[in-house]
Write an enzyme that holds these catalytic residues in place. Structure first.
Site, PDB file in Angstrom:
ATOM      1  N   ASN A  52       6.756  33.069  11.362  1.00 16.15           N
ATOM      2  CA  ASN A  52       5.469  32.489  11.486  1.00 16.15           C
ATOM      3  C   ASN A  52       4.196  33.215  11.635  1.00 16.15           C
ATOM      4  O   ASN A  52       3.233  33.102  11.093  1.00 16.15           O
ATOM      5  CB  ASN A  52       5.328  31.620  12.974  1.00 16.15           C
ATOM      6  CG  ASN A  52       5.971  30.355  12.917  1.00 16.15           C
ATOM      7  OD1 ASN A  52       6.312  29.911  11.426  1.00 16.15           O
ATOM      8  ND2 ASN A  52       6.162  29.451  13.929  1.00 16.15           N
TER       9      ASN A  52
ATOM     10  N   THR B  83       7.566  24.642  24.614  1.00 12.49           N
ATOM     11  CA  THR B  83       7.418  26.089  24.854  1.00 12.49           C
ATOM     12  C   THR B  83       6.023  26.446  24.892  1.00 12.49           C
ATOM     13  O   THR B  83       5.522  27.121  23.962  1.00 12.49           O
ATOM     14  CB  THR B  83       8.073  27.112  24.439  1.00 12.49           C
ATOM     15  OG1 THR B  83       8.130  27.043  23.075  1.00 12.49           O
ATOM     16  CG2 THR B  83       9.762  26.913  24.941  1.00 12.49           C
TER      17      THR B  83
ATOM     18  N   CYS C 268       2.228  25.571  16.110  1.00 14.12           N
ATOM     19  CA  CYS C 268       2.896  26.605  15.909  1.00 14.12           C
ATOM     20  C   CYS C 268       2.493  28.137  15.761  1.00 14.12           C
ATOM     21  O   CYS C 268       2.513  29.002  16.545  1.00 14.12           O
ATOM     22  CB  CYS C 268       3.981  26.539  14.776  1.00 14.12           C
ATOM     23  SG  CYS C 268       5.428  25.306  15.248  1.00 14.12           S
TER      24      CYS C 268
ATOM     25  N   LYS D  78       0.138  29.558  18.766  1.00 14.42           N
ATOM     26  CA  LYS D  78       0.933  29.790  19.907  1.00 14.42           C
ATOM     27  C   LYS D  78       1.932  30.722  19.690  1.00 14.42           C
ATOM     28  O   LYS D  78       2.336  31.682  20.632  1.00 14.42           O
ATOM     29  CB  LYS D  78       1.564  28.404  20.317  1.00 14.42           C
ATOM     30  CG  LYS D  78       2.938  28.198  21.223  1.00 14.42           C
ATOM     31  CD  LYS D  78       3.319  27.047  21.630  1.00 14.42           C
ATOM     32  CE  LYS D  78       4.471  26.533  20.631  1.00 14.42           C
ATOM     33  NZ  LYS D  78       5.836  27.156  20.770  1.00 14.42           N
TER      34      LYS D  78
ATOM     35  N   LYS E  31       8.706   6.965  26.895  1.00 12.35           N
ATOM     36  CA  LYS E  31       8.803   7.310  25.481  1.00 12.35           C
ATOM     37  C   LYS E  31      10.310   6.991  25.174  1.00 12.35           C
ATOM     38  O   LYS E  31      10.497   6.326  23.933  1.00 12.35           O
ATOM     39  CB  LYS E  31       8.811   9.049  25.540  1.00 12.35           C
ATOM     40  CG  LYS E  31       8.964   9.448  24.147  1.00 12.35           C
ATOM     41  CD  LYS E  31       9.379  11.023  24.209  1.00 12.35           C
ATOM     42  CE  LYS E  31       8.051  11.654  24.070  1.00 12.35           C
ATOM     43  NZ  LYS E  31       8.064  13.310  23.967  1.00 12.35           N
TER      44      LYS E  31
ATOM     45  N   GLU F 293       4.918  20.129   9.971  1.00 13.76           N
ATOM     46  CA  GLU F 293       4.785  18.828  10.265  1.00 13.76           C
ATOM     47  C   GLU F 293       4.209  18.145   9.162  1.00 13.76           C
ATOM     48  O   GLU F 293       3.731  18.729   8.107  1.00 13.76           O
ATOM     49  CB  GLU F 293       3.610  18.902  11.307  1.00 13.76           C
ATOM     50  CG  GLU F 293       3.851  19.327  12.575  1.00 13.76           C
ATOM     51  CD  GLU F 293       2.944  19.128  13.623  1.00 13.76           C
ATOM     52  OE1 GLU F 293       1.905  18.340  13.382  1.00 13.76           O
ATOM     53  OE2 GLU F 293       2.866  19.742  14.587  1.00 13.76           O
TER      54      GLU F 293
ATOM     55  N   GLY G 165      -4.071  26.129  12.145  1.00 13.79           N
ATOM     56  CA  GLY G 165      -4.198  25.772  13.409  1.00 13.79           C
ATOM     57  C   GLY G 165      -2.790  25.201  13.457  1.00 13.79           C
ATOM     58  O   GLY G 165      -1.846  25.696  12.739  1.00 13.79           O
TER      59      GLY G 165
HETATM   60  C1  UDX Z   1       4.486  25.924  10.707  1.00  3.60           C
HETATM   61  C2  UDX Z   1       5.564  26.604   9.795  1.00  3.60           C
HETATM   62  O1  UDX Z   1       5.192  26.328   8.390  1.00  3.60           O
HETATM   63  C3  UDX Z   1       6.992  25.870  10.208  1.00  3.60           C
HETATM   64  O2  UDX Z   1       7.869  26.733   9.399  1.00  3.60           O
HETATM   65  C4  UDX Z   1       7.271  26.209  11.609  1.00  3.60           C
HETATM   66  O3  UDX Z   1       8.393  25.822  11.873  1.00  3.60           O
HETATM   67  C5  UDX Z   1       6.081  25.441  12.290  1.00  3.60           C
HETATM   68  O4  UDX Z   1       4.521  26.082  12.351  1.00  3.60           O
HETATM   69  P1  UDX Z   1       3.182  23.512  10.563  1.00  3.60           P
HETATM   70  O5  UDX Z   1       2.411  24.246  11.728  1.00  3.60           O
HETATM   71  O6  UDX Z   1       3.701  22.193  10.665  1.00  3.60           O
HETATM   72  O7  UDX Z   1       4.285  24.525  10.290  1.00  3.60           O
HETATM   73  O8  UDX Z   1       2.178  23.792   9.486  1.00  3.60           O
HETATM   74  P2  UDX Z   1       2.040  24.544   8.071  1.00  3.60           P
HETATM   75  O9  UDX Z   1       2.088  23.766   6.801  1.00  3.60           O
HETATM   76  O10 UDX Z   1       2.543  25.604   8.048  1.00  3.60           O
HETATM   77  O11 UDX Z   1       0.368  25.112   8.214  1.00  3.60           O
HETATM   78  C6  UDX Z   1      -0.300  25.759   9.206  1.00  3.60           C
HETATM   79  C7  UDX Z   1      -1.587  25.751   9.238  1.00  3.60           C
HETATM   80  O12 UDX Z   1      -2.008  26.904   8.093  1.00  3.60           O
HETATM   81  C8  UDX Z   1      -2.538  24.743   8.760  1.00  3.60           C
HETATM   82  O13 UDX Z   1      -3.616  24.597   9.778  1.00  3.60           O
HETATM   83  C9  UDX Z   1      -2.564  24.837   7.500  1.00  3.60           C
HETATM   84  O14 UDX Z   1      -3.906  24.046   7.036  1.00  3.60           O
HETATM   85  C10 UDX Z   1      -2.865  26.366   7.499  1.00  3.60           C
HETATM   86  N1  UDX Z   1      -2.680  26.748   5.893  1.00  3.60           N
HETATM   87  C11 UDX Z   1      -1.277  26.729   5.481  1.00  3.60           C
HETATM   88  C12 UDX Z   1      -3.650  27.368   5.140  1.00  3.60           C
HETATM   89  O15 UDX Z   1      -4.796  27.368   5.400  1.00  3.60           O
HETATM   90  N2  UDX Z   1      -3.298  27.641   3.909  1.00  3.60           N
HETATM   91  C13 UDX Z   1      -2.113  27.704   3.279  1.00  3.60           C
HETATM   92  O16 UDX Z   1      -1.939  28.264   2.280  1.00  3.60           O
HETATM   93  C14 UDX Z   1      -0.990  27.053   4.110  1.00  3.60           C
END
Ligand code: UDX
Length: 436
Positions: free
Chosen positions: A211, A86, A263, A266, A35, A155, A260
């Site tokens: 979260n 983690t 974060c 988990k 990496k 992400e 999904g």
């Molecule tokens: C999340 C948190 O937002 C971030 O602050 C933390 O540090 C890591 O976890 P992430 O997992 O990258 O970030 O994605 P996020 O945009 O939060 O979406 C998470 C999931 O929720 C996705 O599957 C998304 O499709 C879903 N989602 C999100 C919904 O179904 N509806 C929404 O209104 C928002």
């Protein structure tokens, strides 16, 4: 200031590159030599918009470097971040802290000058205390402090989240460490980004509570969407109608196939473990986890219904558009598409899929699914087209062409990207989420 970032995965790499961009001197460290070699050659281990360019610019300026040698890399660093994984511990869902503690051990053995050790990895309450104990028990004579500084990076939007945060949370027990952290985030203070100093334990809990709350918000609107379908409401209107209330807020109220990613699944599980350990149940979060898990498979049943039910579905072909858990990432962790593909396979349905970035990681998770070269290639001869992830490329499909290429005019939109009237005008039978 010299910063060492131990762990060059998603969080470590984004944070390291952004700190370098702030003007700090950053070295990103990882045990994985291949990496580090690839990073030195400018090859990113993950897909994140803007990351490759940010890394390249800061490597060029001499502020960002990569190393596998922790001992020499942390020398002279005033802040040493721990940004290793983690993951959920196999079997019990507890956060596996073995990587964090291994880094703490190694850092303790190699400390040569005063340093603040900062946990950026998402860690359960009390982990900072344990990291402090490990370093203290190593017998080091060097001045150190252990601080919690959780990340809130989405992400696909991680760089802008890092540079324009809603807030920075710093859990520190001593004033010297707070001063060092102020210096680390100085460029953001100048932009007046709110900074919240708390105790270390509160800071660790803030990450999980944030979260879990967001996961709850999504799950709440998903269940309201189900009710809308039964009573003849429109969840898009309900979501807007409640989101305009400032006390509720419009974000994370978009109904879909279930959350999904790396974060929410988990971290909600790990939070429940902490709650159990401290005999302080979080029943709302327990329900959220259960409801979200069963929702993903239920989406598969929704598709089967759109195909005419179990008997009619057998032998038919479905096109899945979008496989990653959300757009602008190649991350497949806990993506709803996995459960949907499995439910379809169990029902004897053939699946063709397309995703702009996720197919390589998706393929081993859904054996039997045919990966195609584009949305329209997947749609050819399909008996139903299912929009699973709202990539921009799927937001403006030529619906007339979809109608023409597909064998049957069925569109299942699990992200409510399309207007029911537009789908109907193109001659498609349209099923979405929370719209009767
Ligand atoms: C999340 C948190 O937002 C971030 O602050 C933390 O540090 C890591 O976890 P992430 O997992 O990258 O970030 O994605 P996020 O945009 O939060 O979406 C998470 C999931 O929720 C996705 O599957 C998304 O499709 C879903 N989602 C999100 C919904 O179904 N509806 C929404 O209104 C928002």
């Amino acid at each position: 200031m010299k910063i060492a970032m131990v762990g060059s995965g998603y969080v470590g790499l984004v944070s390291g590159a952004c700190f370098a961009d702030f003007g700090h001197d950053v070295v990103c460290i990882d045990k994985d030599a291949s990496k580090i070699d690839r990073l030195k050659a400018g090859v990113m281990p993950i897909y994140e918009p803007g990351l490759a360019e940010l890394v390249a610019a800061n490597v060029k300026s001499g502020r960002l470097s990569f190393s596998t040698d922790l001992a020499s890399a942390i020398g002279g660093a005033q802040a040493i971040f721990i940004a290793v994984g983690t993951p959920s511990r196999r079997g019990d869902g507890h956060a596996d802290l073995s990587f964090v503690y291994a880094v703490a051990d190694e850092v303790a053995a190699q400390l040569t000058g005063p340093a603040v050790v900062v946990t950026k990895s998402t860690v359960p309450v009390g982990t900072g205390d344990e990291v402090e104990r490990i370093i203290r028990d190593s017998g080091t004579a060097v001045r150190f402090a252990v601080v919690s500084n959780p990340e809130f990076l989405r992400e696909g939007a991680a760089i802008s989240d890092f540079k324009r945060p809603d807030r920075i949370v710093i859990g520190a027990e001593d004033e010297w460490a707070r001063g060092v952290m102020r210096e680390v985030y100085r460029p953001l203070f100048l932009n007046r980004a709110p900074i919240l100093f708390t105790s270390r334990r509160s800071s660790e809990l803030i990450k999980y509570a944030a979260n879990a709350f967001l996961a709850t918000k999504i799950t709440f609107i998903n269940e309201i969407a189900d009710l809308c379908e039964k009573v003849g409401g429109d969840v898009q209107d309900v979501s807007r109608g409640i989101g305009l209330d400032n006390r509720i807020g419009a974000k994370f109220l978009h109904a879909g196939p279930g959350y999904g990613g790396s974060c929410f699944p988990k971290d909600t599980l790990a939070l429940l473990k902490t709650a159990e350990d401290y005999d302080s149940p979080l029943r709302i979060v327990e329900s959220v986890v259960k409801v979200n898990d069963s929702r993903k498979r239920a989406m598969g049943r929704k598709v089967i219904e759109a195909l005419g039910g179990q008997d009619a579905a057998r032998g038919k072909k479905v096109a899945l558009l979008g496989l990653t858990f959300k757009p602008n990432t190649d991350d497949m962790r806990d993506a709803p598409s996995i459960a949907i593909a499995q439910a379809l396979a169990d029902a004897g349905v053939n699946v063709a899929a397309y995703d702009p970035e996720g197919m390589e990681l998706a393929a081993p998770l859904m054996p039997g699914v045919t990966m195609t070269t584009g949305a329209y290639a997947a749609i050819e001869e399909a008996d139903a087209v299912v929009l699973v992830t709202e990539w921009d490329a799927f937001r403006a499909l030529d619906l007339a062409r979809v109608r023409e290429l597909a064998r049957a005019p069925v569109l299942v939109d699990l992200r409510n990207v399309y207007e029911p009237s537009d789908a109907a005008a193109a001659g498609l039978t349209y099923t979405s989420i929370g719209r009767a």
